[in-house]
Design an enzyme around this catalytic site. Sequence first.
Site: not given
Ligand code: IMP
Ligand code: MG
Length: 183
Positions: A43-44, A100-101, A104, A153-154, A160, A166
């Site tokens: 949803k992000g 993507e939002d 990470d 963490f944002v 969310d 959101r």
């Molecule tokens: P990755 O797979 O670890 O790269 O994470 C990506 C997903 O983790 C993003 O699509 C977010 O849903 C979630 N995420 C990572 N960091 C944050 C944050 O700081 N706030 C909220 N969601 C996050």
């Molecule tokens: Mg996401």
Amino acid sequence: MLESIIKYILVPEEEIQGIVARLGEEINRDYADKNLVIVCVLKGSLMFTVDLAKKLNLVSEMEFVRVSTYGNATESSGDMKILLDFERDDISECDLLVIEDIVDSGNTLSRLVKLFKAKGARSVKTCTLLDKPARRKVDFVPDYVGKVIPDEFVFGYGLDLFEKYRDLPYVAVVSDEYLKNLK
Ligand code: IMP
Ligand code: MG
């Protein structure tokens, strides 16, 4: 209530709109002679996808996927489950741009890119509003990046905090008090 959760506003609304406009111009230029299919990762990235799509002057299509990464509130694990997928007969003629939002660990986007390439997409690129390179666990570099941010963490603008907030028009950093109470 909200004031006690926000440490500070990291990306104000005007800055987000500036980033979206810049990325829109880059995508308009790069995809002028391609068959752009925007893939919104729910949803992000909903807010970002909608705002970005409005800046595009190309004929494009939209698809939606939803994935879940296991883990706790602020830490994703390596496992990814596809909750919503899409099928297309013309995938070999599609230039996918996955929106993507935030990146990470890099797990989500690197896996989605592999999946879409395996499905036979002509090209697969990625666009993220935010990037936290300090947190990377896999070797992954997004093609379009809105803003590189520190390891905080944002939330807001699609991102969310336990499924809430959101709808905020800006991106904020979670307060230390809030994080402390989670433990
Ligand atoms: P990755 O797979 O670890 O790269 O994470 C990506 C997903 O983790 C993003 O699509 C977010 O849903 C979630 N995420 C990572 N960091 C944050 C944050 O700081 N706030 C909220 N969601 C996050
Ligand atoms: Mg996401």
